[in-house]
Each structure stands twice: as C-alpha cells, then as structure tokens.
Design an enzyme around this catalytic site. Structure first.
Site, PDB file in Angstrom:
ATOM      1  N   GLY A 230       1.027  -1.213   0.196  1.00  0.00           N
ATOM      2  CA  GLY A 230       0.054   0.536  -0.237  1.00  0.00           C
ATOM      3  C   GLY A 230       0.982   1.633  -0.017  1.00  0.00           C
ATOM      4  O   GLY A 230       0.359   2.570  -0.529  1.00  0.00           O
ATOM      5  N   PRO A 266       3.925  -5.233  -0.373  1.00  0.00           N
ATOM      6  CA  PRO A 266       4.348  -4.155  -1.820  1.00  0.00           C
ATOM      7  C   PRO A 266       4.394  -4.737  -2.754  1.00  0.00           C
ATOM      8  O   PRO A 266       4.731  -5.543  -3.276  1.00  0.00           O
ATOM      9  CB  PRO A 266       6.233  -3.466  -0.999  1.00  0.00           C
ATOM     10  CG  PRO A 266       6.789  -4.939  -1.245  1.00  0.00           C
ATOM     11  CD  PRO A 266       5.985  -5.909  -0.596  1.00  0.00           C
ATOM     12  N   GLY A 267       3.717  -3.626  -3.751  1.00  0.00           N
ATOM     13  CA  GLY A 267       3.889  -3.786  -5.060  1.00  0.00           C
ATOM     14  C   GLY A 267       3.917  -2.452  -5.487  1.00  0.00           C
ATOM     15  O   GLY A 267       5.015  -1.839  -6.892  1.00  0.00           O
ATOM     16  N   ARG A 268       3.610  -1.205  -5.660  1.00  0.00           N
ATOM     17  CA  ARG A 268       3.666   0.111  -6.682  1.00  0.00           C
ATOM     18  C   ARG A 268       4.885   0.555  -5.972  1.00  0.00           C
ATOM     19  O   ARG A 268       5.496   0.975  -7.290  1.00  0.00           O
ATOM     20  CB  ARG A 268       2.372   1.098  -6.092  1.00  0.00           C
ATOM     21  CG  ARG A 268       2.425   2.353  -6.827  1.00  0.00           C
ATOM     22  CD  ARG A 268       0.984   3.537  -6.393  1.00  0.00           C
ATOM     23  NE  ARG A 268       0.100   2.687  -6.154  1.00  0.00           N
ATOM     24  CZ  ARG A 268      -1.077   2.519  -7.204  1.00  0.00           C
ATOM     25  NH1 ARG A 268      -0.800   3.243  -8.144  1.00  0.00           N
ATOM     26  NH2 ARG A 268      -1.935   1.384  -6.875  1.00  0.00           N
ATOM     27  N   ARG A 305      -4.974   3.766 -15.627  1.00  0.00           N
ATOM     28  CA  ARG A 305      -5.109   4.072 -14.638  1.00  0.00           C
ATOM     29  C   ARG A 305      -5.765   5.979 -14.441  1.00  0.00           C
ATOM     30  O   ARG A 305      -6.491   6.151 -14.113  1.00  0.00           O
ATOM     31  CB  ARG A 305      -3.702   4.414 -13.591  1.00  0.00           C
ATOM     32  CG  ARG A 305      -3.627   3.472 -13.019  1.00  0.00           C
ATOM     33  CD  ARG A 305      -1.563   3.608 -12.655  1.00  0.00           C
ATOM     34  NE  ARG A 305      -2.252   3.504 -10.969  1.00  0.00           N
ATOM     35  CZ  ARG A 305      -2.185   5.353 -11.359  1.00  0.00           C
ATOM     36  NH1 ARG A 305      -1.413   6.121 -11.764  1.00  0.00           N
ATOM     37  NH2 ARG A 305      -2.410   5.194  -9.892  1.00  0.00           N
ATOM     38  N   CYS A 334     -12.159   5.644 -28.721  1.00  0.00           N
ATOM     39  CA  CYS A 334     -13.654   5.997 -29.017  1.00  0.00           C
ATOM     40  C   CYS A 334     -14.317   6.105 -27.351  1.00  0.00           C
ATOM     41  O   CYS A 334     -15.453   5.598 -27.558  1.00  0.00           O
ATOM     42  CB  CYS A 334     -14.164   5.714 -29.769  1.00  0.00           C
ATOM     43  SG  CYS A 334     -13.425   5.596 -31.910  1.00  0.00           S
ATOM     44  N   GLU A 335     -13.961   6.803 -26.557  1.00  0.00           N
ATOM     45  CA  GLU A 335     -14.578   6.780 -25.142  1.00  0.00           C
ATOM     46  C   GLU A 335     -13.701   8.050 -25.512  1.00  0.00           C
ATOM     47  O   GLU A 335     -12.820   8.462 -24.803  1.00  0.00           O
ATOM     48  CB  GLU A 335     -14.200   6.118 -24.441  1.00  0.00           C
ATOM     49  CG  GLU A 335     -14.588   4.712 -24.776  1.00  0.00           C
ATOM     50  CD  GLU A 335     -14.940   3.860 -23.711  1.00  0.00           C
ATOM     51  OE1 GLU A 335     -15.441   5.162 -22.484  1.00  0.00           O
ATOM     52  OE2 GLU A 335     -15.072   2.588 -23.788  1.00  0.00           O
ATOM     53  N   TYR A 363       0.599  -1.099 -12.352  1.00  0.00           N
ATOM     54  CA  TYR A 363      -0.479  -1.232 -12.684  1.00  0.00           C
ATOM     55  C   TYR A 363      -0.583   0.096 -13.851  1.00  0.00           C
ATOM     56  O   TYR A 363      -1.594  -0.086 -14.442  1.00  0.00           O
ATOM     57  CB  TYR A 363      -1.505  -0.417 -11.510  1.00  0.00           C
ATOM     58  CG  TYR A 363      -1.409  -1.063  -9.934  1.00  0.00           C
ATOM     59  CD1 TYR A 363      -1.869  -2.237  -9.942  1.00  0.00           C
ATOM     60  CD2 TYR A 363      -0.660  -0.748  -9.192  1.00  0.00           C
ATOM     61  CE1 TYR A 363      -1.458  -2.894  -8.704  1.00  0.00           C
ATOM     62  CE2 TYR A 363      -0.445  -1.456  -8.123  1.00  0.00           C
ATOM     63  CZ  TYR A 363      -1.073  -2.397  -7.666  1.00  0.00           C
ATOM     64  OH  TYR A 363      -1.063  -2.581  -6.781  1.00  0.00           O
TER      65      TYR A 363
HETATM   66  C1  LIG Z   1      -2.777  -4.099  -4.225  1.00  0.00           C
HETATM   67  C2  LIG Z   1      -2.447  -5.674  -3.414  1.00  0.00           C
HETATM   68  C3  LIG Z   1      -0.916  -5.234  -2.966  1.00  0.00           C
HETATM   69  C4  LIG Z   1      -0.046  -4.336  -3.189  1.00  0.00           C
HETATM   70  O1  LIG Z   1      -0.438  -3.018  -3.422  1.00  0.00           O
HETATM   71  P1  LIG Z   1      -0.127  -1.956  -3.268  1.00  0.00           P
HETATM   72  O2  LIG Z   1      -0.406  -0.171  -2.929  1.00  0.00           O
HETATM   73  O3  LIG Z   1       0.904  -2.159  -4.967  1.00  0.00           O
HETATM   74  O4  LIG Z   1       1.675  -1.623  -2.536  1.00  0.00           O
HETATM   75  C5  LIG Z   1      -0.767  -5.677  -1.688  1.00  0.00           C
HETATM   76  N1  LIG Z   1      -1.130  -6.872  -1.205  1.00  0.00           N
HETATM   77  C6  LIG Z   1      -2.599  -7.192  -1.432  1.00  0.00           C
HETATM   78  C7  LIG Z   1      -3.641  -7.874  -0.586  1.00  0.00           C
HETATM   79  C8  LIG Z   1      -2.938  -6.627  -2.631  1.00  0.00           C
HETATM   80  O5  LIG Z   1      -4.474  -6.994  -2.650  1.00  0.00           O
END
Ligand SMILES: *Cc1c(COP(=O)(O)O)cnc(C)c1O
Length: 409
Positions: A230, A266-268, A305, A334-335, A363
């Site tokens: 997150g 972590p992802g983003r 996004r 076309c939107e 994303y």
């Molecule tokens: C999407 C998600 C994440 C990653 O969220 P980020 O904001 O990209 O860090 C981690 N855990 C779960 C369960 C998710 O669905």
C-alpha cells in the site's frame, strides 16, 4: 531521454510504440531500499504484489533480490513459480479463490494462504484434510480503517469486500483454527493502495496488535503477521511521500514486542517508478474550444489508470525543444474517457514526437486490454546499455485468431 544508458528513441525505433520500458537498476534499487528499511524487523518476508507488474522478467529481477510473491490468482501463482520464486515465499491473497486455485496452492505447497472468509477457510481445510496435509494460513481481517486513498483502491473499510470484520475475527479464528487440515498461524491485513499517509496504516497495525494479543490470550499460537502493501509513490514531480525508511520506522514502533515473522506485500512502491510508457504523437488537433489535443498512440487500453481513477501521470517529451504548451493529452480510443490529462502544461509536441508517461511500471501493462482491437502493448527491460523485449506486442490479428465463427452461422 534515456532509460539507464539506452536512448528511448532507439527502443521506439526497434520495438515500436506504445511500449512499456522498465529499468532493472531502478527495480533493484527499490528492492534494496525496501529490504534495508525492513531489515531491523528480523527476517521479514517481502512478497512482491505480482498484480502490480506480473512480467516474468520483472519477477525474475525481484526474485534475485530475495523477494517472494503475493499472488491473487492461479495465473499469478504460476508466474511466480515460473520466475523461480520458491513456493515457501508465495502468499495467496484474494477474496474469490476458486476451488481449483486452492488446490493449485496446496499442490505447489505454497507458504501461506490469506483466508478472506470463514467459507473459504472451511473449503481450504476440507481439501487439505482430504489429502492428509495442513494448509499454512493467516486470517485476513478488515480493520475498518479509512486509508484516505482513491475509493476504488481502498480495501480496509468495513463496507469493502476484503477480509473478515475485526469484530468477527476472534470467533472466526476460533472456528477455523480448530479444523483438521488447517494450520492457522496468524493474521493478515491490506488496507489499500497508493497511501500517502502512514497514519491509517499505523492505526490498522495497532488494531492487529490488539487482535494478536487477544488471540494469544485465547490460547492460539500466533507466529505470523502479514501487514500487506500500500505504500504510495510520487506521481508528480516534486511530490513527497513517506519513504520506505519512514515506513520501516513506523512498523518497528507499531509491532514492537509482537514476536512474529512479518510479511510485507509491496507492489507499487517497487515497480511504479521503475517504468515509463513510451508513446508517439499521432497528431496535434487544434481549432476546438479549448487547448489543442495532443493525440498519442497509447490509449486507455494500454494505461488504464487515468480513465479508471482519474490518476495523474507526468508527461514529458523525449527530446524537449525547451518550448511549452498547454494541451489535452488523449489517446485514439472512441471514448471521452480516453483522456490522460486535460489543460496540462507540458513540453511543446508535434506530430511524430516521442513522449513518456512516467511512473507507469505498476498497474500499467498489467491492466492492458485489447479494447478497440488495438492489441496488447509490448514491454522492454533495460539493463545498462542493453535492452530486451520482455513481452511481445500481441497484435489485433493474433487476438482475432483466437475467435471462431460457428459453422451454424
Ligand atoms: C494490491 C495488493 C497489494 C499491493 O498493493 P500496493 O499498493 O501495490 O503496494 C498487496 N496486498 C494485497 C492483498 C493486494 O491486493
């Protein structure tokens, strides 16, 4: 403009546009910084949220940094394994895991299922028991905390579909922990994405700490806590967000004395600023009521996004002339929703110029579709002065090849 030591025009020339361009060095730096920020917490598992960027080459880079994977589907689970991530480092999240997906996770002996409901827990335990094994699991709780992010990426409020309400957590844990086939050993949360403030996380962690104490008092053995992902990233030049170090310090405070193995997802924060979407200006259309439309060859199907969340991506010319313009940046779809920016002050651009949408490594490609029969965008990974296509462009013809007209038509 370069990606590491590779001029972006070279990539556009050889691979075409639009194309996602990722930097290996940036991915590695982000992974290292995150690892270092959390190292004082013992030996946490850092499980990259595969949904943010599931490209096999990206997963491979992160696997080499010791990362595990947080997966939310059987497809992502297979990708994590294909990238060489050890099953023990794979966490399976998601509110709608099918029976086949639960079975796949057990087949592959993954390290952890994050169970999102009592119904799912019963199903998982039943399958595991029928095989004479135990599923390793945490119970995902919904702490009812407002993550103060976009409503579509908020996941920890009571009305969201994720996790078991905190009020029910004790009784659900009692019930599921008693099942044959279940080793319920901890709790998990994930309250949302692109969090710009640590305070909601700290509030949620405090609730988890209380729950862990309550569960232990009730006789449960709690050895694992998964604190989700997150952490937000700056999308605008000059924007300041909490750093991984500040996040790590907050976690250390919030989890002092818990005595558990921590997991992070972590992802983003790892992938977001490690990629750009490289695009070419198709033409500049003038003569309307407002500013000119800079029509680029990328569209909402390549980068969703802005259309999905009204999200901002910085937009810069690859070879800026020094002049500026105010423009609406749009794709060809076309939107009206296929709009990346309105009234944007940006580099002056002409037909044929190259430009990038920044902070597109998370994303981005993963949300691509083939809407308007545009095919799937290509992806490139740069490493110093070399680069490789790590996902082929899938053109509209290949997608059409998968369709059939029944012979009774
Ligand atoms: C999407 C998600 C994440 C990653 O969220 P980020 O904001 O990209 O860090 C981690 N855990 C779960 C369960 C998710 O669905």
């Amino acid at each position: 403009m370069h990606a590491e030591d590779v001029p972006l025009p070279r990539i556009a020339e050889e691979v075409g546009t639009p194309v996602y361009v990722y930097s290996r060095a940036t991915l590695e730096r982000h992974a290292r910084v995150f690892n270092e920020a959390l190292a004082p917490l013992g030996d946490p598992l850092i499980a990259f949220a595969v949904k943010s960027n599931p490209n096999l080459a990206v997963l491979n880079v992160l696997q080499k940094q010791g990362f595990g994977a947080d997966v939310v589907s059987g497809g992502e689970l297979r990708r994590a394994l294909a990238a060489g991530i050890a099953p023990a480092k794979i966490v399976f999240s998601g509110v709608g895991k099918t029976r086949a997906e639960l079975e796949l996770g057990l087949d592959e002996e993954i390290g952890q299922f994050n169970i999102e409901s009592r119904e799912e827990g019963h199903e998982l335990a039943e399958i595991a028991a029928s095989r004479g094994i135990e599923a390793q699991a945490c119970l995902r709780v919904n702490p009812d905390v407002d993550a103060k992010t976009h409503e579509k990426i908020s996941t920890g409020k009571a009305e969201n579909k994720f996790g078991v309400p905190l009020m029910r957590a004790r009784e659900t844990f009692d019930e599921l922990a008693a099942l044959e086939g279940m080793n319920l050993r901890g709790v998990a949360i994930h309250i949302g994405s692109q969090l710009a403030d640590l305070e909601p996380l700290e509030t949620a962690f405090a609730k988890v700490g209380q729950l862990v104490a309550d569960l232990r008092a009730a006789g449960h053995t709690i050895t694992h806590v998964d604190l989700g992902g997150g952490l937000g990233v700056p999308y605008r030049k000059g924007e300041i967000l909490p750093s991984p170090a500040e996040y790590g310090a907050m976690v250390a405070r919030a989890t002092a004395g818990w005595d558990v193995k921590l997991t992070f997802e972590p992802g983003r924060v790892i992938a977001g600023n490690a990629g750009v979407l490289l695009t070419r200006v198709v033409r500049v259309k003038r003569g309307g009521n407002g500013p000119p439309f800079v029509i680029v060859d990328a569209a909402m199907n390549d980068l969703a996004r802005p259309a999905l969340y009204g999200a901002w991506h910085d937009f810069d010319a690859v070879e800026p002339s020094g002049e500026r313009m105010t423009a609406n940046i749009v794709g060809p779809i076309c939107e009206t929703g296929d709009t990346f920016a309105t009234d944007r002050d940006c580099d002056a651009l002409r037909s044929g110029d190259l430009a990038v949408f920044r902070t597109a490594g998370a994303y981005g490609a993963t949300m691509a579709s083939s809407y308007n029969s545009r095919g799937f965008v290509a992806e490139v990974l740069v490493d110093g002065d070399r680069f490789a296509v790590v996902a082929d462009r899938i053109d509209a013809g290949a997608i059409m090849d998968a369709e059939r007209v029944p012979d009774w038509l």
